[in-house]
Motif scaffolding. Structure first.
Motif, PDB file in Angstrom:
ATOM      1  N   PHE A 182       0.804  -1.230   0.000  1.00  0.00           N
ATOM      2  CA  PHE A 182       0.000   0.000   0.000  1.00  0.00           C
ATOM      3  C   PHE A 182       0.835   1.277   0.000  1.00  0.00           C
ATOM      4  O   PHE A 182       0.290   2.362   0.142  1.00  0.00           O
ATOM      5  CB  PHE A 182      -0.951  -0.015   1.200  1.00  0.00           C
ATOM      6  N   GLN A 183       2.128   1.159  -0.198  1.00  0.00           N
ATOM      7  CA  GLN A 183       2.997   2.332  -0.240  1.00  0.00           C
ATOM      8  C   GLN A 183       3.016   2.922  -1.658  1.00  0.00           C
ATOM      9  O   GLN A 183       3.114   2.204  -2.650  1.00  0.00           O
ATOM     10  CB  GLN A 183       4.424   1.941   0.156  1.00  0.00           C
ATOM     11  N   HIS A 184       2.891   4.249  -1.757  1.00  0.00           N
ATOM     12  CA  HIS A 184       2.975   4.971  -3.042  1.00  0.00           C
ATOM     13  C   HIS A 184       1.943   4.477  -4.063  1.00  0.00           C
ATOM     14  O   HIS A 184       2.257   4.312  -5.243  1.00  0.00           O
ATOM     15  CB  HIS A 184       4.384   4.849  -3.623  1.00  0.00           C
ATOM     16  N   VAL A 185       0.738   4.236  -3.630  1.00  0.00           N
ATOM     17  CA  VAL A 185      -0.328   3.796  -4.540  1.00  0.00           C
ATOM     18  C   VAL A 185      -0.971   5.010  -5.209  1.00  0.00           C
ATOM     19  O   VAL A 185      -1.338   5.970  -4.539  1.00  0.00           O
ATOM     20  CB  VAL A 185      -1.397   2.991  -3.773  1.00  0.00           C
ATOM     21  N   GLY A 186      -1.093   4.965  -6.535  1.00  0.00           N
ATOM     22  CA  GLY A 186      -1.797   6.022  -7.253  1.00  0.00           C
ATOM     23  C   GLY A 186      -3.270   5.698  -7.417  1.00  0.00           C
ATOM     24  O   GLY A 186      -4.131   6.558  -7.278  1.00  0.00           O
ATOM     25  N   VAL A 187      -3.559   4.425  -7.718  1.00  0.00           N
ATOM     26  CA  VAL A 187      -4.936   3.987  -7.944  1.00  0.00           C
ATOM     27  C   VAL A 187      -5.104   2.575  -7.387  1.00  0.00           C
ATOM     28  O   VAL A 187      -4.232   1.724  -7.574  1.00  0.00           O
ATOM     29  CB  VAL A 187      -5.275   3.973  -9.450  1.00  0.00           C
ATOM     30  N   MET A 188      -6.209   2.339  -6.712  1.00  0.00           N
ATOM     31  CA  MET A 188      -6.580   0.981  -6.334  1.00  0.00           C
ATOM     32  C   MET A 188      -7.846   0.597  -7.089  1.00  0.00           C
ATOM     33  O   MET A 188      -8.831   1.343  -7.095  1.00  0.00           O
ATOM     34  CB  MET A 188      -6.840   0.836  -4.827  1.00  0.00           C
ATOM     35  N   ILE A 189      -7.802  -0.559  -7.740  1.00  0.00           N
ATOM     36  CA  ILE A 189      -8.953  -1.072  -8.478  1.00  0.00           C
ATOM     37  C   ILE A 189      -9.393  -2.358  -7.787  1.00  0.00           C
ATOM     38  O   ILE A 189      -8.638  -3.330  -7.729  1.00  0.00           O
ATOM     39  CB  ILE A 189      -8.592  -1.366  -9.945  1.00  0.00           C
ATOM     40  N   GLY A 219      -5.480   0.212   4.689  1.00  0.00           N
ATOM     41  CA  GLY A 219      -4.099   0.259   4.249  1.00  0.00           C
ATOM     42  C   GLY A 219      -3.804   1.501   3.429  1.00  0.00           C
ATOM     43  O   GLY A 219      -2.747   2.131   3.573  1.00  0.00           O
ATOM     44  N   LEU A 220      -4.738   1.887   2.565  1.00  0.00           N
ATOM     45  CA  LEU A 220      -4.570   3.112   1.774  1.00  0.00           C
ATOM     46  C   LEU A 220      -4.567   4.341   2.665  1.00  0.00           C
ATOM     47  O   LEU A 220      -3.755   5.263   2.478  1.00  0.00           O
ATOM     48  CB  LEU A 220      -5.691   3.230   0.737  1.00  0.00           C
ATOM     49  N   ARG A 221      -5.488   4.396   3.606  1.00  0.00           N
ATOM     50  CA  ARG A 221      -5.547   5.554   4.513  1.00  0.00           C
ATOM     51  C   ARG A 221      -4.237   5.706   5.288  1.00  0.00           C
ATOM     52  O   ARG A 221      -3.801   6.818   5.577  1.00  0.00           O
ATOM     53  CB  ARG A 221      -6.725   5.410   5.472  1.00  0.00           C
ATOM     54  N   GLN A 222      -3.602   4.588   5.593  1.00  0.00           N
ATOM     55  CA  GLN A 222      -2.367   4.611   6.375  1.00  0.00           C
ATOM     56  C   GLN A 222      -1.145   4.985   5.542  1.00  0.00           C
ATOM     57  O   GLN A 222      -0.297   5.770   5.979  1.00  0.00           O
ATOM     58  CB  GLN A 222      -2.147   3.242   7.015  1.00  0.00           C
ATOM     59  N   PHE A 223      -1.062   4.457   4.320  1.00  0.00           N
ATOM     60  CA  PHE A 223       0.168   4.618   3.536  1.00  0.00           C
ATOM     61  C   PHE A 223       0.008   5.463   2.263  1.00  0.00           C
ATOM     62  O   PHE A 223       0.988   6.028   1.779  1.00  0.00           O
ATOM     63  CB  PHE A 223       0.726   3.242   3.153  1.00  0.00           C
TER      64      PHE A 223
END
Length: 240
Positions: free
Chosen positions: A13-20, A43-47
């Protein structure tokens, strides 16, 4: 999946631009699906708190009830499961243009200068009297950018209403163009030929598809009857 959410969490979840995130409309384990999804959102909210989130409600063709009602119900459920997170939900199927439309929207969010590209395409369309100019990604033929506010086609004096209706731009034109070009490219590969460009002059419009850069193709649609197949395109890559 459990490993992604525990021991590999900081990496995934580090340096994510888009989650699908894809949900099966007929999933028998929706509670578990939502549990995993909520963990991913955490995980996105955290990283990667600024990541865009797209949810695909897939296999909509299998929906037993009216598809519109099924999708809206599922969309509301997923939005509630997302908490305060902003999400975009698409209903998709491999049997229509919905999946293509969803992926085009997703890819579009990853292009930082999409607005600039659209502005340049609009200028280019005006310069060559085109109805519309579309920029496609080379391999997938997903839409990257289009000229804005496509102008109505130029028709001959005294044109009837049915002729005007026939010239209206089809709302699924991008998806259909992508499908046809990819099929044609496949046909070329079967006879060991490489696809480079395509030019068509029909009764009511001219279409030119050509390479623009190493990673893109550009399609120019012209309805002006005074511009025929002598339309030659020169592309300039301009710094903004």
């Amino acid at each position: 999946m459990d490993s992604y959410l525990t021991t590999q969490r900081s990496t995934i979840f580090q340096h994510v631009g888009v989650m699908i995130y894809v949900f099966d409309i007929e999933s028998q384990g929706m509670n578990k699906d939502l549990e995993y999804y909520r963990d991913c959102m955490e995980g996105l909210r955290q990283f990667s708190p600024n990541a865009a989130v797209f949810l695909l409600v897939h296999k909509m063709d299998l929906a037993r009830e009216p598809k519109g009602a099924v999708f809206e119900k599922k969309k509301k459920e997923l939005e509630e499961a997302s908490g305060d997170g902003t999400v975009t939900v698409f209903g998709t199927s491999i049997y229509d243009e919905s999946l293509y439309k969803a992926w085009s929207s997703i890819v579009h969010t990853l292009i930082p200068n999409a607005t600039v590209l659209s502005r340049h395409l609009t200028t280019f369309a005006a310069a060559c009297s085109a109805t519309e100019v579309i920029l496609f990604e080379r391999t997938t033929f997903l839409v990257i950018a289009t000229s804005s506010a496509a102008k109505p086609p130029t028709l001959s004096p005294g044109a009837e209403q049915d002729e005007l209706d026939r010239h209206q731009l089809n709302p699924t034109r991008y998806e259909r163009t992508s499908e046809l070009v990819k099929a044609f490219k496949h046909s070329c590969s079967r006879v060991r030929e490489e696809f480079h460009s395509l030019e068509m002059e029909l009764y009511d419009f001219t279409a030119v598809l050509d390479e623009m850069t190493r990673n893109t193709y550009v399609l120019v649609i012209v309805h002006d009857p005074t511009i025929g197949n002598d339309l030659h395109l020169t592309f300039f890559l301009l710094d903004d």
